[in-house]
Design a protein around this motif. Sequence first.
Motif: not given
Length: 255
Positions: A180, A182, A191-193, A227, A231
């Motif tokens: 994942r 991004v 990733d998004r986190e 997005e 991230s």
Amino acid sequence: EYLRDFRGISQLERELERRLVLKRVTIVPGDSDLDPTVKKELARATAQYLQGILQAGMTLAVTGGTTLAEVAESLPPSRDPWPITVVPARGGLGEEVELQANSVAARIAQRLGAQYRLLHIPDDLGEEAVLALQAEPRIRELLDQIKRADVLLHGIGSAEEMARRRGLPAETVRLLRKRRAVGEAFGFYFDREGRVVYTTSSVGIRQEDVPQITHVVAVGGGRSKAEASLSVISTGGQDVFITDEGAARTLLEIL
Ligand code: BG6
């Protein structure tokens, strides 16, 4: 200024500063995905900010990319030399020559009247060769200077677009999807986190060096980078985010 107030851009800046825990957010009106002149405005705002924070004796590390190349273009040519050193944040990342960090560093240095030092390490070297090169005293010293930069100015990429642009093998693209990824910045994919999920084999700044750098400035615009921006900012260690309205408004929706 009128346009900014009319659209509530200052309010949007303060809101993003608070929610993303950043020292400063600067937003230019418009969306660079839809209008290329907005990217020029974004570059101009970045160039202005950069000139305001640079001081004699500083080291500025920069990444490559089309946004940073545009920042170089919008810096007014200086008449006097400025004792500042510009370095690439990382070695080759598989980009076209004009978009490589080395080229952008040289171009920015010329505009500022600064000096530059470049990292001449090809991206397709094996691990052993890279280790040997890194042990070379002059390269060692340059890598130390890069890690101790006073200012890091970097672009933000969407993971998918960067993987495509750099021609990453299908297998790696699959891995990025599975994990994942991004966002991307200086060869790290997040990733998004904000967790690093993939790292390109190149030398230079590492994720763990970033918190020690006084001014970390991320620049990227267009709603397609919302997005990715989230991230990259979620990694912590970022101080300033220069973006456009398209990315900023989309970011608030997904926060
Ligand atoms: C790369 C940088 O060269 O450009 C990255 O290493 C950045 O940090 C990317 O994510 C962004 O590129 P562009 O062309 O969208 O500004």
